[in-house]
Design a protein around this motif. Structure first.
Motif, mmCIF file in Angstrom:
data_model
loop_
_atom_site.group_PDB
_atom_site.id
_atom_site.type_symbol
_atom_site.label_atom_id
_atom_site.label_comp_id
_atom_site.label_asym_id
_atom_site.label_seq_id
_atom_site.Cartn_x
_atom_site.Cartn_y
_atom_site.Cartn_z
ATOM 1 N N ALA A 25 -4.669 -16.450 -4.413
ATOM 2 C CA ALA A 25 -3.945 -15.200 -4.682
ATOM 3 C C ALA A 25 -4.476 -14.404 -3.414
ATOM 4 C CB ALA A 25 -4.841 -14.562 -5.699
ATOM 5 N N ALA A 26 -5.690 -14.791 -2.839
ATOM 6 C CA ALA A 26 -6.285 -13.934 -1.515
ATOM 7 C C ALA A 26 -5.232 -14.214 -0.356
ATOM 8 C CB ALA A 26 -7.466 -14.351 -1.078
ATOM 9 N N ALA A 27 -4.600 -15.409 -0.424
ATOM 10 C CA ALA A 27 -3.870 -15.656 0.847
ATOM 11 C C ALA A 27 -2.500 -14.897 0.532
ATOM 12 C CB ALA A 27 -3.546 -17.315 0.865
ATOM 13 N N ALA A 28 -1.892 -14.866 -0.712
ATOM 14 C CA ALA A 28 -0.799 -13.933 -0.982
ATOM 15 C C ALA A 28 -1.103 -12.672 -0.410
ATOM 16 C CB ALA A 28 -0.456 -14.270 -2.170
ATOM 17 N N LEU A 29 -2.226 -11.987 -1.041
ATOM 18 C CA LEU A 29 -2.416 -10.600 -0.578
ATOM 19 C C LEU A 29 -2.537 -10.264 0.809
ATOM 20 C CD1 LEU A 29 -5.335 -9.403 -3.156
ATOM 21 C CD2 LEU A 29 -3.018 -8.559 -2.842
ATOM 22 N N GLU A 30 -3.346 -11.093 1.548
ATOM 23 C CA GLU A 30 -3.412 -11.021 2.764
ATOM 24 C C GLU A 30 -1.981 -11.064 3.579
ATOM 25 O OE1 GLU A 30 -6.622 -13.046 5.151
ATOM 26 O OE2 GLU A 30 -7.601 -13.419 3.296
ATOM 27 N N ALA A 31 -1.029 -11.874 3.219
ATOM 28 C CA ALA A 31 0.265 -11.916 3.703
ATOM 29 C C ALA A 31 0.933 -10.632 3.521
ATOM 30 C CB ALA A 31 0.778 -13.204 3.266
ATOM 31 N N ALA A 32 0.904 -10.124 2.271
ATOM 32 C CA ALA A 32 1.776 -9.164 1.752
ATOM 33 C C ALA A 32 1.440 -7.607 2.086
ATOM 34 C CB ALA A 32 2.157 -9.294 0.176
ATOM 35 N N LEU A 33 0.081 -7.369 2.178
ATOM 36 C CA LEU A 33 -0.375 -6.052 2.308
ATOM 37 C C LEU A 33 -0.063 -5.314 3.471
ATOM 38 C CD1 LEU A 33 -3.797 -5.982 0.230
ATOM 39 C CD2 LEU A 33 -1.531 -5.159 -0.463
ATOM 40 N N PRO A 34 -0.192 -6.186 4.709
ATOM 41 C CA PRO A 34 0.375 -5.200 5.994
ATOM 42 C C PRO A 34 1.668 -4.717 6.089
ATOM 43 C CG PRO A 34 -1.037 -7.413 6.325
ATOM 44 C CD PRO A 34 -0.834 -7.419 4.807
ATOM 45 N N GLU A 35 2.499 -5.450 5.564
ATOM 46 C CA GLU A 35 3.882 -4.927 5.578
ATOM 47 C C GLU A 35 3.997 -3.770 4.562
ATOM 48 O OE1 GLU A 35 7.637 -4.038 6.429
ATOM 49 O OE2 GLU A 35 6.411 -5.187 7.492
ATOM 50 N N VAL A 37 1.808 -1.833 3.596
ATOM 51 C CA VAL A 37 1.106 -0.664 3.968
ATOM 52 C C VAL A 37 2.229 0.289 5.060
ATOM 53 C CG1 VAL A 37 -0.614 0.398 5.728
ATOM 54 C CG2 VAL A 37 -1.254 -1.456 3.996
ATOM 55 N N ARG A 38 2.957 -0.655 5.776
ATOM 56 C CA ARG A 38 3.650 0.154 6.879
ATOM 57 C C ARG A 38 4.992 0.871 6.093
ATOM 58 N NH1 ARG A 38 2.022 -4.382 9.865
ATOM 59 N NH2 ARG A 38 3.684 -5.730 9.045
ATOM 60 N N ALA A 39 5.276 -0.174 5.113
ATOM 61 C CA ALA A 39 6.605 0.257 4.327
ATOM 62 C C ALA A 39 6.513 1.541 3.572
ATOM 63 C CB ALA A 39 7.174 -0.795 3.512
ATOM 64 N N THR A 40 5.293 1.611 3.231
ATOM 65 C CA THR A 40 4.802 2.946 2.192
ATOM 66 C C THR A 40 4.304 4.068 2.937
ATOM 67 O OG1 THR A 40 2.684 2.206 1.851
ATOM 68 C CG2 THR A 40 4.668 1.590 0.338
ATOM 69 N N THR A 41 4.248 4.060 4.266
ATOM 70 C CA THR A 41 3.461 5.021 5.086
ATOM 71 C C THR A 41 4.184 6.477 5.029
ATOM 72 O OG1 THR A 41 2.380 3.444 6.669
ATOM 73 C CG2 THR A 41 2.787 5.755 7.347
ATOM 74 N N ASP A 42 5.710 6.386 5.170
ATOM 75 C CA ASP A 42 6.384 7.515 5.275
ATOM 76 C C ASP A 42 6.503 8.193 3.846
ATOM 77 O OD1 ASP A 42 6.002 7.873 7.822
ATOM 78 O OD2 ASP A 42 7.873 6.720 8.345
ATOM 79 N N ALA A 52 -4.072 0.395 1.991
ATOM 80 C CA ALA A 52 -4.798 0.080 3.252
ATOM 81 C C ALA A 52 -6.287 -0.226 2.995
ATOM 82 C CB ALA A 52 -4.638 1.302 4.180
ATOM 83 N N SER A 53 -6.845 0.548 1.838
ATOM 84 C CA SER A 53 -8.001 0.278 1.411
ATOM 85 C C SER A 53 -8.429 -0.924 0.903
ATOM 86 C CB SER A 53 -8.522 1.452 0.603
ATOM 87 O OG SER A 53 -9.936 1.171 -0.206
ATOM 88 N N ILE A 54 -7.427 -1.419 0.058
ATOM 89 C CA ILE A 54 -7.324 -2.796 -0.401
ATOM 90 C C ILE A 54 -7.483 -3.897 0.795
ATOM 91 C CG2 ILE A 54 -6.390 -4.762 -1.902
ATOM 92 C CD1 ILE A 54 -5.247 -2.072 -3.586
ATOM 93 N N ALA A 55 -6.618 -3.865 1.744
ATOM 94 C CA ALA A 55 -6.436 -4.511 2.718
ATOM 95 C C ALA A 55 -7.676 -4.644 3.554
ATOM 96 C CB ALA A 55 -5.252 -4.397 3.716
ATOM 97 N N SER A 56 -8.589 -3.608 3.728
ATOM 98 C CA SER A 56 -9.814 -3.499 4.398
ATOM 99 C C SER A 56 -10.835 -4.294 3.756
ATOM 100 C CB SER A 56 -10.087 -2.141 4.720
ATOM 101 O OG SER A 56 -10.425 -1.511 3.659
#
Length: 282
Positions: A25-35, A37-42, A52-56
């Protein structure tokens, strides 16, 4: 929120208490969260901030493995109250006790872990009572994973016990046979692997695993990993000076104590198994 990130978060919440599952599950999170974060910024800044907090906090994705390491002096004697308190708490933690049956660090004094018939400081005439059975005591709680191992005798059984203890969602205790200089091994400490093999083969140190999860399957939680004794007990005892010293000065008493020790180890493993078979058959 992107579907991939949503699925990754759901996968982690379903597996965060699993050692192996949380790694996937950690590997899946690390792969999915950066994108994500970018997709929901605006469009969704608050969701982006939370993601972003979860990703940190990626260091917390994998379930932590908590182990305490101690010797028999602390576990059986001066620190027993703490050991008992921790294992009775029901918390998911693991304890590994290195059992050499004597206060080795302070000069070789007898302890509650010292076996019957062994000579030690304050037991020059041999220890006349049986050793404290910490593993059996903890098994009576019913919800503690317990194993007794000897790495030099059966590495596969030892590793299996460690793996099962780690996987078990609750407290676990592993008691490991640990030869030391105070045993007076014939040939010195280079022979400790041989000593462990003979301790198990003679029945002196039975190896087993007590897994509470087996109760749900209608099985005896206690599994004996030791076969019937394949060598005489004397073959093991006669290669350690802690068991031969008394015979040189008082052979009659040494023989008597050895007979008592033989009687104890002959009945002990099967007695444990029968006890738990009856308890969980009810």
């Amino acid at each position: 929120m992107p579907a991939e990130a949503r699925a990754a978060l759901q996968g982690w919440t379903a597996n965060w208490l699993s050692a192996e599952g949380s790694k996937v599950a950690a590997a899946a999170l690390e792969a999915a969260l950066p994108e994500a974060v970018r997709a929901t910024t605006d469009c969704c800044p608050e969701i982006s901030r939370q993601l972003a907090s979860i990703a940190s906090r990626a260091d917390f994705y994998v379930k932590p493995s908590v182990w305490a390491f101690t010797g028999d002096g602390a576990a059986y004697d001066i620190g027993f109250c703490g050991v008992d308190h921790v294992l009775a708490s029901g918390e998911d933690l693991n304890m590994l006790v290195f059992d050499n049956g004597v206060y080795a660090n302070t000069g070789g004094q007898k302890s509650k872990a010292t076996p019957q018939a062994a000579v030690a400081k304050f037991a020059a005439g041999g220890k006349t009572v049986a050793r404290k059975d910490l593993a059996r005591m903890m098994m009576t709680y019913g919800n503690v994973y317990v194993a007794q191992v000897a790495l030099g005798a059966d590495p596969a059984q030892c590793l299996k016990a460690i793996q099962e203890a780690e996987e078990y969602d609750g407290p676990s205790l592993i008691v490991a046979y640990s030869p030391c200089i105070s045993h007076g091994l014939t040939g010195g400490m280079a022979q400790q692997s041989r000593a462990q093999k003979e301790a198990v083969a003679s029945g002196f140190w039975p190896i087993y695993r007590f897994d509470p999860r087996r109760k749900a399957e209608g099985l005896n939680p206690l599994q004996l990993d030791t076969a019937e004794a394949t060598i005489p007990l004397a073959q093991y005892l006669d290669r350690e000076s802690r068991f031969t010293q008394l015979a040189r000065v008082n052979p009659t008493e040494a023989a008597r104590q050895r007979e008592l020790l033989q009687a104890t180890i002959t009945q002990d493993p099967e007695a444990k198994k029968e006890f738990f078979a009856k308890q969980y058959a009810e």
